[in-house]
Scaffold this motif. Structure first.
Motif, PDB file in Angstrom:
ATOM      1  N   GLN A 188       0.681  -1.143   0.010  1.00  0.00           N
ATOM      2  CA  GLN A 188       0.081   0.028  -0.017  1.00  0.00           C
ATOM      3  C   GLN A 188       0.705   1.290   0.026  1.00  0.00           C
ATOM      4  O   GLN A 188       0.384   2.438  -0.677  1.00  0.00           O
ATOM      5  CB  GLN A 188      -1.066   0.096   1.146  1.00  0.00           C
ATOM      6  N   VAL A 189       2.135   1.325   0.524  1.00  0.00           N
ATOM      7  CA  VAL A 189       2.947   2.311   0.565  1.00  0.00           C
ATOM      8  C   VAL A 189       3.935   2.425  -0.436  1.00  0.00           C
ATOM      9  O   VAL A 189       4.801   3.420  -0.423  1.00  0.00           O
ATOM     10  CB  VAL A 189       3.419   2.473   2.000  1.00  0.00           C
ATOM     11  N   THR A 198      12.379  -3.728  -7.314  1.00  0.00           N
ATOM     12  CA  THR A 198      11.466  -2.730  -7.059  1.00  0.00           C
ATOM     13  C   THR A 198      11.407  -2.015  -5.472  1.00  0.00           C
ATOM     14  O   THR A 198      12.064  -2.690  -4.663  1.00  0.00           O
ATOM     15  CB  THR A 198       9.820  -2.987  -7.447  1.00  0.00           C
ATOM     16  N   ASP A 199      10.927  -1.069  -5.356  1.00  0.00           N
ATOM     17  CA  ASP A 199      10.853  -0.678  -3.897  1.00  0.00           C
ATOM     18  C   ASP A 199      10.237  -1.423  -3.179  1.00  0.00           C
ATOM     19  O   ASP A 199      10.552  -1.603  -1.959  1.00  0.00           O
ATOM     20  CB  ASP A 199      10.460   0.926  -4.036  1.00  0.00           C
ATOM     21  N   THR A 200       9.333  -2.105  -3.763  1.00  0.00           N
ATOM     22  CA  THR A 200       8.564  -3.142  -3.090  1.00  0.00           C
ATOM     23  C   THR A 200       9.257  -4.221  -2.513  1.00  0.00           C
ATOM     24  O   THR A 200       9.126  -4.661  -1.372  1.00  0.00           O
ATOM     25  CB  THR A 200       7.107  -3.675  -3.725  1.00  0.00           C
ATOM     26  N   ASP A 201       9.909  -4.682  -3.432  1.00  0.00           N
ATOM     27  CA  ASP A 201      11.090  -5.748  -3.140  1.00  0.00           C
ATOM     28  C   ASP A 201      12.019  -5.334  -1.893  1.00  0.00           C
ATOM     29  O   ASP A 201      12.349  -5.994  -1.086  1.00  0.00           O
ATOM     30  CB  ASP A 201      11.981  -6.085  -4.165  1.00  0.00           C
ATOM     31  N   VAL A 202      12.494  -4.352  -1.930  1.00  0.00           N
ATOM     32  CA  VAL A 202      13.538  -3.539  -0.946  1.00  0.00           C
ATOM     33  C   VAL A 202      12.962  -3.409   0.071  1.00  0.00           C
ATOM     34  O   VAL A 202      13.377  -3.872   1.205  1.00  0.00           O
ATOM     35  CB  VAL A 202      14.270  -2.390  -1.492  1.00  0.00           C
ATOM     36  N   ALA A 203      11.775  -2.888   0.146  1.00  0.00           N
ATOM     37  CA  ALA A 203      10.903  -2.713   1.517  1.00  0.00           C
ATOM     38  C   ALA A 203      10.560  -4.033   2.089  1.00  0.00           C
ATOM     39  O   ALA A 203      10.807  -4.187   3.241  1.00  0.00           O
ATOM     40  CB  ALA A 203       9.615  -1.837   1.203  1.00  0.00           C
ATOM     41  N   GLY A 204      10.218  -4.985   1.448  1.00  0.00           N
ATOM     42  CA  GLY A 204       9.922  -6.266   1.725  1.00  0.00           C
ATOM     43  C   GLY A 204      11.293  -6.865   2.567  1.00  0.00           C
ATOM     44  O   GLY A 204      10.955  -7.573   3.534  1.00  0.00           O
ATOM     45  N   TRP A 205      12.331  -6.745   1.780  1.00  0.00           N
ATOM     46  CA  TRP A 205      13.531  -7.340   2.329  1.00  0.00           C
ATOM     47  C   TRP A 205      13.897  -6.305   3.560  1.00  0.00           C
ATOM     48  O   TRP A 205      14.454  -7.085   4.583  1.00  0.00           O
ATOM     49  CB  TRP A 205      14.597  -7.233   1.491  1.00  0.00           C
ATOM     50  N   ILE A 206      13.912  -5.185   3.705  1.00  0.00           N
ATOM     51  CA  ILE A 206      14.254  -4.645   4.813  1.00  0.00           C
ATOM     52  C   ILE A 206      13.263  -4.957   6.143  1.00  0.00           C
ATOM     53  O   ILE A 206      13.545  -5.084   7.245  1.00  0.00           O
ATOM     54  CB  ILE A 206      14.023  -2.966   4.446  1.00  0.00           C
ATOM     55  N   GLY A 207      11.964  -5.069   5.776  1.00  0.00           N
ATOM     56  CA  GLY A 207      11.076  -5.656   6.943  1.00  0.00           C
ATOM     57  C   GLY A 207      11.487  -6.792   7.399  1.00  0.00           C
ATOM     58  O   GLY A 207      11.385  -7.268   8.653  1.00  0.00           O
TER      59      GLY A 207
END
Length: 169
Positions: free
Chosen positions: A87-88, A129-138
């Motif tokens: 969503q973000v 993607t930024d979604t991939d990177v954000a998921g990895w960071i989480g």
């Protein structure tokens, strides 16, 4: 044999036997008393160690329960973050193919680190993607927080043992 010498010998033998008898009684009583004291001391020490052992188990159980609660909270928070990522984030290109290839070839020490759960363009090796990177960071934050919580629990357990040991000395 002279009656005086015979009487002296009889008196000496009688005195020696009486002395031996009473000395034996005295030291047998002393040994018995020491054995009783030792048995009582051993029983008291066993009771003390049993009490300390039960306290350590109770403290360990409490710390384990606290860690379990923390792990559940971390897992719940991580799942919420993973759901909210889509969503973000926009799915825009974040890392180009050279960076993705470099990171994919980087040696991993621990294969237990989970991959991102979101579908990714990186499966083709093209981009991240930024979604991939954000998921990895989480996921990385979850692993870090989980490791930190476990280490802190071990530190608390050991610190408590040292504190307890200082109280008994």
């Amino acid at each position: 044999m002279n009656p005086l010498i015979a009487a002296t010998l009889v008196g000496f033998m009688l005195g020696s036997n009486c002395g031996w008898f009473f000395t034996d009684l005295y030291y047998s009583a002393e040994i018995s008393h020491l054995k009783t004291e030792q048995a009582e001391s051993l029983a008291a020490a066993e009771q003390l160690y049993l009490q300390r052992y039960q306290q350590e188990i109770a403290r360990g159980d409490a710390l384990s329960a606290q860690l379990s609660t923390t792990e559940t909270q971390l897992q719940t928070r991580t799942q919420e973050v993973q759901r909210a990522i889509s969503q973000v984030t926009t799915g825009k290109r974040c890392l180009d193919s050279a960076a993705v290839r470099l990171l994919n070839r980087a040696p991993r020490v621990d294969s237990a680190v989970p991959e991102t759960t979101a579908p990714s363009v990186t499966e083709s090796g093209a981009i991240a993607t930024d979604t991939d990177v954000a998921g990895w960071i989480g996921g990385a934050q979850y692993q870090y927080d989980l490791c930190r919580a476990r280490l802190n629990t071990l530190i608390d357990f050991e610190t408590g043992r040292l504190d307890e040991r200082a109280n008994y000395e």
